[in-house]
Design a protein around this motif. Structure first.
Motif, PDB file in Angstrom:
ATOM      1  N   HIS A   5     -12.578  32.038 -14.834  1.00  0.00           N
ATOM      2  CA  HIS A   5     -11.345  31.402 -15.302  1.00  0.00           C
ATOM      3  C   HIS A   5     -10.179  31.740 -14.382  1.00  0.00           C
ATOM      4  CE1 HIS A   5      -8.230  29.860 -17.943  1.00  0.00           C
ATOM      5  NE2 HIS A   5      -7.629  31.064 -17.860  1.00  0.00           N
ATOM      6  N   HIS A 105     -13.714  18.675 -22.445  1.00  0.00           N
ATOM      7  CA  HIS A 105     -13.719  19.489 -23.673  1.00  0.00           C
ATOM      8  C   HIS A 105     -13.798  20.968 -23.334  1.00  0.00           C
ATOM      9  CE1 HIS A 105     -14.984  15.549 -25.223  1.00  0.00           C
ATOM     10  NE2 HIS A 105     -14.508  15.960 -26.418  1.00  0.00           N
ATOM     11  N   ARG A 106     -13.128  21.764 -24.164  1.00  0.00           N
ATOM     12  CA  ARG A 106     -13.267  23.222 -24.132  1.00  0.00           C
ATOM     13  C   ARG A 106     -13.664  23.631 -25.545  1.00  0.00           C
ATOM     14  NH1 ARG A 106      -8.200  26.958 -22.823  1.00  0.00           N
ATOM     15  NH2 ARG A 106      -7.620  26.103 -24.861  1.00  0.00           N
TER      16      ARG A 106
END
Length: 532
Positions: A5, A105-106
């Motif tokens: 991330h 989408h997460r």
């Protein structure tokens, strides 16, 4: 080691494109450095928490409405992606951008990425390409129109020139065909009067029935007139905007000038002969571009060729000759120079040809020359004394590229040439008006002062001395004709003789017996022609 991330976030910061992440309500969750730095002035706000949809909805233009509709469709799941190009101009420059919206989408959360990429260079290139394409289309349409017009013009003018039976008919029909074609509004053809040094319009036509002023142009005085320059310089002359031409009043009648905005003058020339000048007027300025002139010059050549064909046909079917008398005042003329050197009058007697084919000219000096005078003769031509008496001397002069040769090349015959007090008086016969104009122009260019004393045409009888001479010359060999002419011009047939046969033979570089053989044969053929 950084998490995936953190690595993605760091990489996003380095991208040279503006990027933002929004949720399904349109709220901004993340932006990169390019997004934060975009816009005028210093800007550090990351816009996180801002309702992007509400911000976009405030834009009162079609691009903002299109963007809002597209983004909402992606967030609602109706579309997976959306893109559009839009302008974003500043006061200083024009800019265009490409916006792309992609859904992802997460977990269970629906998100969308907004990317703005500057495409100004590509957009400018596309605009330039489109402009070039438009110009090419316009140029092609214009060219098609020009080709259609030119094809008709060339065909019409060529038909008029080729089918005409007289020169006046050619001039009249060509002018009429020209003014029937846009953008030409008036055309005239002028001829040169070499006697009075005037250019006279002979035929003209106008699409508004505007009469051309019945006037003459003085060649030596009106040297700014395009028609005069076309004749004197031998090339096309153009006035693209007559409003800027000082001599506009000399181009057309008073009161008609507003109809004519540009003019072209083209000499009608075939070989070294100029038949006149064609002058074409247009109702718009800057008409005569390179393409237009190429067409007109081709047409002027066609007209001159047709005129030449008519004159050639007339020469073959008639016995007309042109008699011209001129005076030349120029010390560089060979016979004038010789007259000044001897302080005596000189008459031209005739000409023949040497063994190598070069012309020989016979001149009579009106007094006897002393040995000292003849020995002192220094010229680039070979000069020999053939005979002399108490009151005259006959000279034989080589004439490489001289006046006699030049006139002969144009079909001219010198009937008389007398030189005294620095002035040469010439009487010349020429086969047609074309040759007469060509000879006069040549003399005028070569010598200081040339005056045309007379010019007239006459019809010869069907059986003429010229015809007899032609037949006789065709029956004689070159050496027989040279022997006969040399003996005659040297006064060999006078009694008592001014020159002996041995002297004439020596001048011809042959033996006395060979000279007499040639002479006897030539005399017999001459008598055969006379009596039979």
């Amino acid at each position: 080691m950084e998490s995936r991330h953190d690595l993605a976030t760091s990489a996003l910061e380095t991208l040279p494109i503006t990027v933002a992440i929004i949720d399904d309500d349109g709220e901004i969750l993340l932006t990169n450095r390019s997004w934060r730095e975009f816009g005028p002035g210093e800007q550090s706000d990351d816009h996180v928490g801002v309702d992007y949809l509400a911000t976009t909805a405030t834009g009162d233009d079609e691009y903002a409405r299109e963007a809002l509709t597209g983004i909402e469709a992606v967030l609602a799941g109706e579309r997976k992606a959306f893109s559009m190009e839009y302008p974003c101009h500043s006061p200083d420059e024009k800019r265009w951008f490409l916006m792309r919206v992609n859904r992802f989408h997460r977990g269970d959360e629906r998100l969308a990425s907004l990317v703005h990429l500057e495409i100004t260079e590509r957009k400018l290139a596309e605009i330039a390409a489109a402009e070039n394409a438009r110009e090419l289309r316009d140029e092609r349409r214009a060219l098609e129109h020009v080709l259609e017009r030119v094809d008709g013009l060339v065909r019409n003018v060529t038909d008029a020139a080729v089918s005409a039976g007289t020169r006046a008919e050619i001039e009249r029909d060509v002018c009429r065909r020209l003014v029937e074609t846009d953008p030409y509004v008036l055309a005239w053809i002028g001829r040169v009067d070499v006697t009075n040094r005037r250019l006279s319009p002979r035929e003209w036509a106008s699409n508004e029935n505007v009469p051309l002023e019945d006037d003459e142009i003085v060649l030596d005085a009106d040297d700014t007139h395009p028609a005069v320059r076309a004749l004197s310089e031998g090339g096309t002359q153009i006035i693209q905007n007559v409003a800027s031409f000082d001599g506009a009043g000399r181009l057309w009648p008073t009161g008609a000038g507003e109809q004519f905005q540009s003019v072209a003058a083209l000499p009608l020339t075939y070989g070294d002969v100029t038949y006149g000048v064609l002058v074409v007027f247009a109702g718009e300025p800057d008409v005569f571009d390179e393409r237009e002139l190429l067409v007109l010059e081709s047409l002027s050549g066609t007209v001159a060729t047709a005129m030449n064909a008519l004159e050639t046909r007339r020469m073959l079917t008639s016995e007309t000759i042109v008699a011209v008398e001129v005076t030349i005042e120029d010390p560089s003329l060979f016979v004038t120079n010789l007259s000044n050197e001897f302080n005596a009058a000189i008459d031209y007697r005739g000409q023949t040809h040497a063994r190598d084919g070069s012309p020989l000219v016979f001149l009579i000096v009106d007094r006897e020359l002393t040995d000292d005078e003849t020995d002192a003769i220094e010229h680039d031509r070979e000069i020999a004394v053939l005979s002399d008496t108490e009151d005259s001397t006959v000279l034989e002069v080589s004439d490489p590229d001289g006046l006699i040769t030049t006139l002969s090349e144009h079909g001219g015959i010198i009937r008389e040439c007398t030189v005294s007090d620095g002035i040469a008086d010439l009487a010349i016969e020429l086969p047609d008006g074309r040759s007469a104009r060509s000879v006069y122009d040549l003399l005028d260019q070569r010598y200081d002062r040339v005056e045309l004393v007379s010019y007239h045409e006459r019809e010869e009888p069907a059986q003429t001395p010229r015809g007899m001479t032609t037949r006789l010359e065709s029956s004689l060999t070159d050496r027989q004709l040279t022997a006969l002419r040399t003996a005659y011009y040297a006064n060999y047939f006078e009694w008592p003789r001014d020159v002996t046969g041995e002297e004439v033979a020596a001048s011809m570089d042959i033996t006395r017996s060979t000279f007499h053989q040639h002479l006897r044969t030539a005399q017999r053929k001459l008598l055969d022609e006379l009596f039979e």
